[in-house]
Design a protein around this motif. Structure first.
Motif, PDB file in Angstrom:
ATOM      1  N   GLY A 235       0.904  -1.980 -69.834  1.00  0.00           N
ATOM      2  CA  GLY A 235      -0.234  -1.681 -70.699  1.00  0.00           C
ATOM      3  C   GLY A 235      -0.097  -0.457 -71.572  1.00  0.00           C
ATOM      4  O   GLY A 235      -1.101   0.093 -72.018  1.00  0.00           O
ATOM      5  N   PHE A 236       1.149  -0.003 -71.844  1.00  0.00           N
ATOM      6  CA  PHE A 236       1.358   1.189 -72.672  1.00  0.00           C
ATOM      7  C   PHE A 236       0.563   2.365 -72.127  1.00  0.00           C
ATOM      8  O   PHE A 236      -0.106   3.102 -72.841  1.00  0.00           O
ATOM      9  CB  PHE A 236       0.992   0.923 -74.137  1.00  0.00           C
ATOM     10  N   ILE A 237       0.645   2.530 -70.824  1.00  0.00           N
ATOM     11  CA  ILE A 237      -0.093   3.591 -70.140  1.00  0.00           C
ATOM     12  C   ILE A 237       0.668   4.900 -70.304  1.00  0.00           C
ATOM     13  O   ILE A 237       1.831   5.017 -69.906  1.00  0.00           O
ATOM     14  CB  ILE A 237      -0.275   3.254 -68.652  1.00  0.00           C
ATOM     15  N   VAL A 238       0.010   5.881 -70.905  1.00  0.00           N
ATOM     16  CA  VAL A 238       0.577   7.216 -71.082  1.00  0.00           C
ATOM     17  C   VAL A 238       0.009   8.096 -69.976  1.00  0.00           C
ATOM     18  O   VAL A 238      -1.187   8.368 -69.953  1.00  0.00           O
ATOM     19  CB  VAL A 238       0.222   7.807 -72.459  1.00  0.00           C
ATOM     20  N   PRO A 239       0.835   8.556 -69.034  1.00  0.00           N
ATOM     21  CA  PRO A 239       0.291   9.382 -67.959  1.00  0.00           C
ATOM     22  C   PRO A 239      -0.278  10.689 -68.479  1.00  0.00           C
ATOM     23  O   PRO A 239       0.133  11.187 -69.537  1.00  0.00           O
ATOM     24  CB  PRO A 239       1.491   9.618 -67.035  1.00  0.00           C
ATOM     25  N   THR A 413      -1.371  -5.332 -67.010  1.00  0.00           N
ATOM     26  CA  THR A 413      -1.561  -5.949 -65.702  1.00  0.00           C
ATOM     27  C   THR A 413      -2.709  -6.938 -65.731  1.00  0.00           C
ATOM     28  O   THR A 413      -2.665  -7.984 -65.087  1.00  0.00           O
ATOM     29  CB  THR A 413      -1.830  -4.851 -64.647  1.00  0.00           C
ATOM     30  N   TYR A 414      -3.753  -6.623 -66.494  1.00  0.00           N
ATOM     31  CA  TYR A 414      -4.934  -7.485 -66.573  1.00  0.00           C
ATOM     32  C   TYR A 414      -4.912  -8.383 -67.809  1.00  0.00           C
ATOM     33  O   TYR A 414      -5.881  -9.110 -68.063  1.00  0.00           O
ATOM     34  CB  TYR A 414      -6.203  -6.620 -66.596  1.00  0.00           C
ATOM     35  N   GLY A 415      -3.838  -8.315 -68.602  1.00  0.00           N
ATOM     36  CA  GLY A 415      -3.735  -9.143 -69.804  1.00  0.00           C
ATOM     37  C   GLY A 415      -4.685  -8.738 -70.908  1.00  0.00           C
ATOM     38  O   GLY A 415      -4.938  -9.518 -71.831  1.00  0.00           O
ATOM     39  N   ASN A 416      -5.190  -7.488 -70.862  1.00  0.00           N
ATOM     40  CA  ASN A 416      -6.245  -7.082 -71.792  1.00  0.00           C
ATOM     41  C   ASN A 416      -5.787  -6.054 -72.821  1.00  0.00           C
ATOM     42  O   ASN A 416      -6.595  -5.359 -73.419  1.00  0.00           O
ATOM     43  CB  ASN A 416      -7.427  -6.506 -71.016  1.00  0.00           C
ATOM     44  N   ILE A 417      -4.471  -5.970 -73.038  1.00  0.00           N
ATOM     45  CA  ILE A 417      -3.924  -4.974 -73.956  1.00  0.00           C
ATOM     46  C   ILE A 417      -3.296  -5.660 -75.163  1.00  0.00           C
ATOM     47  O   ILE A 417      -2.520  -6.611 -75.022  1.00  0.00           O
ATOM     48  CB  ILE A 417      -2.830  -4.119 -73.261  1.00  0.00           C
TER      49      ILE A 417
END
Length: 447
Positions: A235-239, A413-417
């Protein structure tokens, strides 16, 4: 900085039916011979790619916001890449570096040593795919430390081989039915600012993860902590700031290796050569693939010389790893990034995207966050009035954009990105036009 060169007109154009007759005919041929498990996001067939456009077999010209999943960073047919490939393939296509070595492998290794973080002695091993690089990084870490446990994170994606499937978090479509998986892989929470408890900073998120490592695995058993500095498929998660440095410091203090999986985020994609540079982190090992070879299949593990040298002779390699043609392509891609100053271009693309899309967070009910770095930006879709994932909206927006000639990928992970990965060679005009199409599609599905 040299001016970016284009071979094809940089324009969006849909000519008639979409998908067109030739793409539909190819889809019919495909259905009888290609495995169903090999799926495609876009129902048209490419005929030509250059700069920021993909031209299909029916003559439609699409704006490319996918780059073949962050691969064609320098464009799909960058002149220097094409020239190097032609020159290389005319001499020889293969000898196997493990049999008869050649200069291109050595030269590319020298280039990778020069651009990766850290001024310590480094060495390189070349492979074919991102998953192969990650799996070999695990092998190196286990031999070098004499330990077995590998720590990975929620929402991680590391590949489709057995070890990397075990490291990957998402079940469908990557893991379902393919077990049993490799042992000694342990998962802990990542820093996910949009979904973490309110106010949790990077240091606190790291403490949460590392306490689990200490209690459930034992620090003395950990060979490596492997993380994508910006999570890709997850999800292109930037910590949060401080998360990566805290993990790296823990590894140093406990004799484990910090491994940065830069397969998707590396090679100028985020505005630096590698995403870890945004926080000044120097990994022990780094995996590189996707954008490194201008579209050709090549990957690498780069790291501290003593770690790679810990593996016995013949323990690393593969028949096609560091193929001479792919090495030539990679040298051409790195030259192109430098000559066209594409790191600066990535930062400019980031500014344009944020200027266009940030208002959607307040102005719509379905965009919860716009995040990312450089030309690696995501929109997280939520159900109005909540932070509940809204995969239906993300899917509908991507489909709407495609129908209007803009290739956009989803993930998470949730397909929402909705993720934006334009080539760094895209023109400002095409970029803004594509963003306008995206904004209109979001407005049409703001529910």
């Amino acid at each position: 900085m040299s001016e970016i060169q284009y071979r094809l007109p940089q324009k969006r154009e849909i000519a008639g039916e979409f998908p067109g007759e030739k793409s539909r005919a190819l889809a019919d041929r495909r259905s009888s011979v290609i495995a169903t498990g090999v799926a495609s996001s876009v129902p048209v067939y490419a005929a030509d790619v250059d700069g920021g456009v993909v031209v299909d077999v029916d003559g439609n010209s699409l704006i490319d916001f996918g780059s073949g999943i962050a691969v064609t960073t320098v464009g799909g047919s960058a002149p220097k890449v094409v020239e190097n490939v032609k020159n290389s393939v005319e001499r020889f296509t293969h000898t196997c570096f493990m049999v008869t070595p050649y200069e291109g492998y050595v030269e590319l290794a020298e280039r990778l040593v020069a651009i990766t973080p850290g001024d310590h002695a480094k060495k390189v091993a070349l492979f074919n795919s991102g998953a192969e690089a990650v799996e070999n990084a695990v092998k190196i870490a286990r031999v070098a430390t004499g330990r077995d446990a590998i720590v990975v994170f929620d929402h991680a994606y590391h590949g489709r081989t057995n070890v990397t499937m075990a490291m990957t978090a998402k079940n469908m479509p990557y893991k379902n039915g393919f077990g049993p998986f490799a042992p000694e892989i342990y998962r802990v929470p990542v820093s996910y600012p949009f979904r973490d408890p309110e106010g949790m900073n990077g240091a606190e998120a790291a403490r949460r993860a590392l306490e689990m490592v200490d209690k459930q695995i034992g620090a003395d058993n950990v060979a490596a902590v492997v993380i994508e500095p910006i999570q890709g498929e997850g999800g292109f998660i930037v910590p949060a700031d401080g998360f990566l440095p805290a993990l790296s410091e823990w590894c140093t203090d406990n004799g484990a290796l910090f491994v940065a999986d830069e397969v998707q985020s590396g090679v100028a994609r985020t505005g630096e050569w590698f995403a870890v540079e945004h926080e000044g982190v120097v990994p022990d090992l780094m995996t590189i693939a996707k954008g490194v070879a201008g579209g050709m299949p090549l990957s690498a593990v780069v790291g501290r010389a003593e770690l790679l040298d810990a593996v016995h002779g013949g323990g690393l390699g593969g028949t096609y790893g560091g193929n001479p043609v792919t090495c030539a392509a990679a040298i051409g891609a790195l030259d192109t990034i430098e000559e066209w100053d594409l790191k600066s271009r990535a930062k400019h693309i980031e500014a344009v995207i944020h200027a266009s899309l940030d208002s959607l967070v307040e102005g719509t009910g379905v965009v919860g966050e716009v995040r990312g770095r450089g030309a690696m930006i995501a929109l997280e879709f939520v159900k109005p009035g909540s932070r509940d994932p809204h995969p239906e909206a993300a899917k509908a927006v991507a489909a709407e954009c495609l129908g209007k000639g803009v290739i956009i990928l989803t993930c998470g992970t949730y397909g929402n990105i909705v993720r934006l990965l334009p080539p760094l060679t895209i023109t400002d005009e095409l970029l803004r036009e594509g963003l306008d199409v995206l904004s209109d599609a979001i407005a049409a599905h703001d529910r």
